[in-house]
Motif scaffolding. Structure first.
Motif, PDB file in Angstrom:
ATOM      1  N   TYR A 827       0.957  -1.224   0.099  1.00 39.36           N
ATOM      2  CA  TYR A 827      -0.100  -0.024   0.017  1.00 39.36           C
ATOM      3  C   TYR A 827       0.792   1.252  -0.071  1.00 39.36           C
ATOM      4  N   HIS A 828       1.845   1.203   0.741  1.00 37.27           N
ATOM      5  CA  HIS A 828       2.643   2.530   0.940  1.00 37.27           C
ATOM      6  C   HIS A 828       3.580   2.705  -0.137  1.00 37.27           C
ATOM      7  N   GLN A 829       4.020   1.620  -1.184  1.00 37.40           N
ATOM      8  CA  GLN A 829       4.762   1.923  -2.443  1.00 37.40           C
ATOM      9  C   GLN A 829       3.568   2.432  -3.358  1.00 37.40           C
ATOM     10  N   LEU A 830       2.246   2.205  -3.237  1.00 38.30           N
ATOM     11  CA  LEU A 830       1.419   2.523  -4.218  1.00 38.30           C
ATOM     12  C   LEU A 830       0.873   3.871  -3.976  1.00 38.30           C
ATOM     13  N   GLU A 831       1.329   4.425  -2.618  1.00 37.06           N
ATOM     14  CA  GLU A 831       1.038   5.704  -2.114  1.00 37.06           C
ATOM     15  C   GLU A 831      -0.471   5.615  -1.593  1.00 37.06           C
ATOM     16  N   ARG A 832      -0.686   4.640  -1.197  1.00 32.75           N
ATOM     17  CA  ARG A 832      -2.161   4.465  -0.592  1.00 32.75           C
ATOM     18  C   ARG A 832      -1.784   4.544   1.016  1.00 32.75           C
ATOM     19  N   LEU A 837      -0.835   2.779   7.076  1.00 30.75           N
ATOM     20  CA  LEU A 837      -0.629   3.372   8.213  1.00 30.75           C
ATOM     21  C   LEU A 837      -1.279   2.289   9.443  1.00 30.75           C
ATOM     22  N   PRO A 838      -2.659   2.150   9.251  1.00 30.88           N
ATOM     23  CA  PRO A 838      -3.227   1.599  10.353  1.00 30.88           C
ATOM     24  C   PRO A 838      -2.883   0.148  10.254  1.00 30.88           C
ATOM     25  N   LEU A 839      -2.521  -0.439   9.243  1.00 28.75           N
ATOM     26  CA  LEU A 839      -1.910  -1.853   9.425  1.00 28.75           C
ATOM     27  C   LEU A 839      -0.446  -1.830  10.021  1.00 28.75           C
ATOM     28  N   LEU A 840       0.396  -0.917   9.703  1.00 28.53           N
ATOM     29  CA  LEU A 840       1.713  -0.754  10.305  1.00 28.53           C
ATOM     30  C   LEU A 840       1.488  -0.653  11.730  1.00 28.53           C
ATOM     31  N   GLU A 841       0.645   0.103  12.290  1.00 25.72           N
ATOM     32  CA  GLU A 841       0.427   0.329  13.630  1.00 25.72           C
ATOM     33  C   GLU A 841       0.085  -0.921  14.253  1.00 25.72           C
TER      34      GLU A 841
END
Length: 929
Positions: A827-832, A837-841
């Motif tokens: 998601y991060h690489q696709l700028e989503r 962020l909620p997944l990583l937290e």
């Protein structure tokens, strides 16, 4: 062609050999030899070469004559086809590892019976079959007897031989797919269908779940444009076969089934039943004359062949035995009739009336037992009858010839013919006995099928078993089981041999299972069969096997019996292989509790149960619980066992694995280097334990940043597994996947991608979409796509992996946390970023809760969250996380570890963003050192 046949027939005449003896010396079928000598069709190059060797002719010149004959035949065929027509077919040898490609012709799956000598064409019957096949399915059953003089009750009317002729003809005519299925049990049908699904590349066939693969094969049959024939041989329960009938595809494919039954369920769904009677009187006489005269016995035909045929009820099976008896004994038909009549007076003593379930067994039994008595007189004294009884207990589709020269068999035969009063039976005598059985047509031999040289017709085996006195059953069963155990190599079992031994063990269980549970225990052959299924990657079959064994053991021996506990432990291990770790945990806890209660804490079985329980904790990601158990197990092993005991070796390896999963990489490295050294010294370089030790050491090298050291080990592991296990074994696929990861870590992303795409395709085809190895391969491919910037291709794979991990392992499993982290990175690489962020937290919180603050996965989760904050411009939130990651990595991994260097570089970039350039410069200088 005439020049080729002239040279062969002249050489045969000069040798004074019969066609049968020539076929035996050449190692080819008698029918193939007869056809090469007399038929207009061109023999195969293999047949010509074999005959040239046997007759001491110039093979090169004979093959040249054959080439010329082929050219003439092709020219004539092309002329017959007309302009633009094109022929040709490619066949795949059954049991080979070749994969079916689009358009491949002549693929055979399964093993049809060998061509019968003097086979009768039965033109009227074939015409009825050919007319009925337009409907898509034909069922061959024997005719209802019109009078008590018609023999059909025991089978043997030629249904399977007729079906085999259709199968062989279909292959010769380049039918796209021909499948031969022993249809007595659903497991047999599923196994062959699953093999066929793999061969044709049926969509949805995974290789892990045979039943799923079988259904995929039926769907393939319903949609393919390739021509096909499926033969279901010897259906004895319509309810079993019902779900597995192939679809009706007139014009594309058809099904041919054989059965002894007259059941209306067999004629539903558009299927046509054709009753196969015994030979007509003319066919029976023609068969007897052709069979006897064709083997040099024409002088034995005295005009009473019709009487012999009539006395045997025109039954093809009985006529085959009678012809072999005439030839072996040099008997005229009149003399044979006299002997047959004498033996008929004693049939009630040999096969009582209650064993004749269909009412036509007397004449068949007389022919069979007459041959057996003659074979007993011709063979080594006291060997033939017990030997044929042993053969009858095992798989009729093939047994290794070496099985019958094992110590268990020779000792049993010695006891059977007089115990210690006479000389011991030798292996040479057993081999001579097998030759006699072959001569009298009680068995057949096929030297061209490795590990399946000895075959006995299923009906012959049935008659022999029914004629065996009840007081001999147990000794025979235990002897056959012992022979299988002694034939089972302890390591590196070739796949073909493993399949054959498993089939024979399963057949023995069907015929005599109760005798394998006597003496207060479970015979070793049952354990070997289960271990072989698991070692062969057949985890679902292994699960079914151990479930059955565990239930039977608990019922027959009691749940606290050592055999019952061992069966439950093996079932738990199989559950782990299937990813069913919670089921495994329940079983392992029960076994561990029972062992401690019955044997005490220091017993070897208790140590093993504790080890297995720790492994299951490890598979569930409960590494700290695993660590406590494994440290205790290793301490106990070193206290109670010899230093070089393999139990201690495995305990050390398991503890090292847990150290690595807890991030204690240097502790793991020390143990794993010692384990590898000891494994190579004690077990050898090709032992599975040694392979596992190399793989574990490579994984630890990775964690320490020593990727080139890992590459050397993993390339060696892959080469060895391909050599010993084959390219499609699950362990080989796992080794290939591990090598992909190494390429990725070395920056060889394109190499990793090519290998990983192939690995995923193999896993899905051979293991199934839900197999742990398959999900690992899918995750690794997603990472490979991401490394190459192909994020849109990576995203659906990451999403599928997370869904599968949560469904199969649960939300808190470490692999589920990793899948969630990988998806967030995508998601991060696709700028989503709002989704990332909620997944990583959540991943950071879960890792700290489940794995502890110092676990590598926790550090990675913290680092990924810090990077996400930075990319969103939240540098104040990111900074303390980056600083903590660098501090922890310097403490745990050292200042020069690649992950530590990366953390330092990332923190320097954050300092720059915050305008703290001096601190960033100091970090840059540290990285440059």
């Amino acid at each position: 062609m005439s020049r080729l046949q002239a040279q062969l027939t002249d050489a045969l005449a000069s040798s004074d050999e019969t066609v049968t003896l020539l076929a035996r010396r050449a190692g080819v079928g008698r029918t193939s030899v007869s056809n090469a000598l007399h038929k207009p069709s061109v023999p195969s190059a293999r047949t010509v070469a074999a005959l040239a060797r046997a007759l001491r002719l110039d093979g090169k010149s004979l093959l040249e004559l054959r080439r010329q004959a082929v050219a003439v035949a092709e020219a004539e065929a092309a002329q017959d086809r007309g302009p633009g027509a094109r022929g040709g077919a490619e066949s795949v040898v059954p049991g080979s590892s070749g994969r079916a490609a689009t358009g491949l012709r002549g693929l055979l799956v399964g093993a049809p019976p060998l061509e019968a000598s003097a086979f009768q064409p039965r033109e009227g019957l074939r015409a009825r079959v050919d007319a009925a096949r337009a409907g898509g399915s034909v069922v061959l059953t024997q005719a209802r007897p019109a009078s008590a003089g018609v023999l059909s009750g025991m089978g043997g009317v030629g249904k399977s031989q007729l079906a085999a002729q259709y199968a062989h003809r279909a292959v010769a005519e380049a039918t796209g797919l021909v499948v031969w299925v022993p249809a007595g049990e659903s497991a047999q049908i599923i196994a062959v269908y699953a093999q066929a699904a793999s061969r044709v590349g049926a969509p949805g066939a995974s290789g892990e779940d045979p039943e799923q693969d079988a259904r995929a094969f039926l769907e393939w049959l319903a949609t393919t444009d390739r021509s096909w024939l499926v033969v279901l041989d010897d259906v004895d329960d319509p309810g079993v076969v019902g779900p597995w009938w192939p679809p009706a595809r007139p014009g594309t494919g058809w099904t041919l089934a054989t059965t002894r039954l007259h059941d209306p369920r067999l004629t539903g769904g558009g299927r046509t039943r054709i009753e196969v009677d015994v030979y007509t009187p003319r066919e029976a006489v023609d068969y007897l004359r052709e069979r006897v005269a064709g083997d040099g016995g024409g002088h034995l035909l005295d005009g009473r062949e019709a009487e012999v045929a009539r006395a045997l009820g025109h039954l093809p099976l009985a006529l085959g035995h009678a012809a072999a008896y005439l030839l072996a004994e040099e008997l005229h038909c009149a003399a044979y009739l006299t002997r047959l009549a004498d033996r008929a007076l004693r049939l009630n003593d040999v096969l009582p009336e209650w064993a004749d379930t269909e009412g036509y067994q007397r004449q068949v039994a007389a022919a069979l037992l007459l041959s057996l008595e003659a074979a007993e007189q011709a063979g080594p004294e006291g060997v033939i009858t017990p030997l044929v009884r042993l053969v009858a207990l095992l798989d009729p589709d093939g047994q290794p010839e070496s099985l019958w020269t094992t110590p268990s068999v020779t000792a049993f035969l010695t006891e059977a013919r007089g115990g210690g009063d006479g000389p011991p039976t030798t292996a040479d005598e057993v081999v001579r006995g097998l030759r006699v059985l072959r001569r009298y047509a009680l068995i057949s031999t096929d030297p061209h099928t490795p590990h399946r040289q000895i075959r006995m017709h299923a009906l012959t085996g049935r008659a022999v078993r029914e004629a065996t006195p009840a007081d001999r059953h147990a000794a025979l069963a235990v002897t056959a089981a012992g022979a299988l155990v002694e034939s089972w190599p302890p390591t590196h079992l070739p796949r073909e041999l493993a399949q054959t031994l498993r089939a024979n063990a399963a057949t023995l269980r069907r015929h005599a299972e109760k005798h394998l549970w006597q003496g207060g225990g479970i015979h070793e052959v049952i354990f070997l069969n289960g271990h072989s299924l698991r070692a062969g990657g057949l985890h679902q079959d292994a699960y079914d096997h151990w479930t059955s064994v565990a239930e039977t053991a608990a019922r027959s021996l009691g749940p606290d019996h050592p055999g019952a506990m061992s069966a439950r432990a093996n079932l738990a291990t199989t559950c782990n292989e299937l990813g069913r770790h919670h089921d495994a945990l329940t079983l392992q806890k029960d076994v561990h509790t029972d062992c401690e209660s019955l044997y005490g804490a220091d017993h070897s079985d208790t140590l093993l149960a504790r080890t297995n329980l720790a492994v299951t904790y490890h598979r569930l990601g409960r590494h700290r619980e695993a660590l406590t158990l494994q440290e205790a197990v290793l301490t106990d092993c070193e206290r109670l066992l010899e230093p070089d005991d393999t139990t201690t070796l495995h305990a050390r390896a398991n503890l090292a694995d847990t150290y690595r999963n807890l991030g204690r990489h240097h502790d793991a490295l020390t143990l794993e280097q010692a384990v590898l050294t000891d494994s190579e010294r004690l077990l050898g370089t090709d032992d599975p334990t040694t392979f596992h030790a190399r793989s574990n050491l490579a994984a630890t090298y990775h964690q320490l940043g020593r990727h080139h050291d890992a590459l050397t080990l993993q390339e060696a592991v892959l080469a060895d597994r391909e050599r010993l296990l084959g390219p499609e074994h699950p362990h080989t696929i796992s080794a290939r996947t591990n090598l992909c990861v190494t390429y990725h870590r070395l920056g060889r992303h394109h190499d990793a991608l090519t290998l990983q795409e192939a690995a995923l395709a193999d896993c899905e085809r051979l293991l199934g979409t839900d197999a742990p190895h398959t999900i690992d391969a899918r995750a690794n491919l997603a990472v490979a796509y991401s490394d190459l910037g192909r994020h849109h291709e990576a995203l659906p794979l990451h999403e599928a992996v997370l869904t599968d991990r949560e469904r199969l392992l649960g939300a808190d499993h470490p692999l589920t946390l990793l899948a969630r982290s990988n998806l967030a990175s995508a998601y991060h690489q696709l700028e989503r970023h709002d989704e990332a962020l909620p997944l990583l937290e959540a991943v950071r919180t879960d890792c700290e809760r489940l794995l502890g603050p110092d676990h590598p996965s926790t550090l990675l989760a913290r680092a990924n969250l810090a990077v996400a904050y930075s990319n969103l411009g939240c540098h104040d939130e990111a900074l303390p996380l980056h600083e903590a990651v660098l501090t922890d990595r310097e403490r745990l991994l050292g200042p020069d570890h690649p992950n530590t260097v990366l953390a330092r570089t990332t923190l320097a970039a954050v300092y720059h963003h915050l305008g703290r350039h001096r601190e960033a410069g100091l970090l840059g200088n540290d990285s440059a050192r």
